[in-house]
Design an enzyme around this catalytic site. Structure first.
Site, mmCIF file in Angstrom:
data_model
loop_
_atom_site.group_PDB
_atom_site.id
_atom_site.type_symbol
_atom_site.label_atom_id
_atom_site.label_comp_id
_atom_site.label_asym_id
_atom_site.label_seq_id
_atom_site.Cartn_x
_atom_site.Cartn_y
_atom_site.Cartn_z
ATOM 1 N N MET A 140 0.885 -1.349 0.012
ATOM 2 C CA MET A 140 0.076 0.045 0.138
ATOM 3 C C MET A 140 0.990 1.294 -0.085
ATOM 4 O O MET A 140 0.435 2.291 -0.304
ATOM 5 C CB MET A 140 -0.921 -0.070 1.274
ATOM 6 C CG MET A 140 -1.744 1.276 1.321
ATOM 7 S SD MET A 140 -0.886 2.502 2.367
ATOM 8 C CE MET A 140 -0.090 1.678 3.676
ATOM 9 N N PRO A 141 2.002 1.296 0.425
ATOM 10 C CA PRO A 141 2.871 2.457 0.406
ATOM 11 C C PRO A 141 2.707 3.054 -1.179
ATOM 12 O O PRO A 141 2.663 2.342 -2.114
ATOM 13 C CB PRO A 141 4.111 1.941 0.408
ATOM 14 C CG PRO A 141 4.249 1.014 1.543
ATOM 15 C CD PRO A 141 2.980 0.126 0.876
ATOM 16 N N LEU A 142 2.533 4.392 -1.439
ATOM 17 C CA LEU A 142 2.562 5.105 -2.523
ATOM 18 C C LEU A 142 4.021 5.540 -2.601
ATOM 19 O O LEU A 142 4.306 6.322 -2.013
ATOM 20 C CB LEU A 142 1.715 6.065 -2.447
ATOM 21 C CG LEU A 142 1.613 7.024 -3.930
ATOM 22 C CD1 LEU A 142 1.284 6.330 -5.206
ATOM 23 C CD2 LEU A 142 0.656 8.171 -3.868
ATOM 24 N N THR A 146 4.642 7.642 0.762
ATOM 25 C CA THR A 146 3.426 7.892 1.520
ATOM 26 C C THR A 146 2.833 6.765 1.994
ATOM 27 O O THR A 146 2.638 5.738 1.253
ATOM 28 C CB THR A 146 2.324 8.734 0.625
ATOM 29 O OG1 THR A 146 2.769 9.891 0.069
ATOM 30 C CG2 THR A 146 1.146 9.030 1.343
#
Length: 129
Positions: A1-3, A72
């Site tokens: 899920m990190p962007l 993020t």
């Protein structure tokens, strides 16, 4: 899920960019223990005159291979971040020839309600993730 966002000076080939993204994804999988399909990466290329990355008085010399990596993410432990940082620079040097001195990493931390992966839903809050 990190962007993960990569800001770099334009001029790399599609193959070089693919290798860079793969190396970063591998580091993220190992350090953050996220699912393999959890891949959100963006590359922003800039003209050389539009990039100024200095060393904050640390004596770090930069080249045209300079790369800013912005992550993020939901909260991560100190250990996870340290592991990611080290794994990332190792993989980028081995696979892409990017010196560790050319890699600047920063984190933007947010919470579960700050994510929607589609349909306007907050999947972390609804329990779908």
């Amino acid at each position: 899920m990190p962007l993960i966002r990569f800001d770099l000076i334009e001029g790399r080939s599609d193959e070089e960019l693919a290798t860079l993204l793969d190396a970063a994804h591998e580091a993220m999988l190992e350090a953050f223990k996220v699912p393999a399909g959890d891949r959100y990466q963006l590359v922003y290329q800039h003209k050389p005159a539009a990039v100024r990355i200095e060393d904050t008085g640390l004596g770090i010399e930069r080249t045209q291979n300079v790369l800013i990596v912005s992550i993020t993410t939901r909260p991560r432990t100190r250990e996870e971040k340290v592991a990611f940082n080290q794994l990332l620079v190792e993989k980028l040097e081995q696979r892409c020839g990017i010196a560790s001195s050319d890699v600047m990493i920063n984190y933007v931390t947010n919470s579960d309600e700050d994510w929607s992966f589609g349909h306007g839903e907050a999947q972390f809050l609804t329990g779908k993730l």
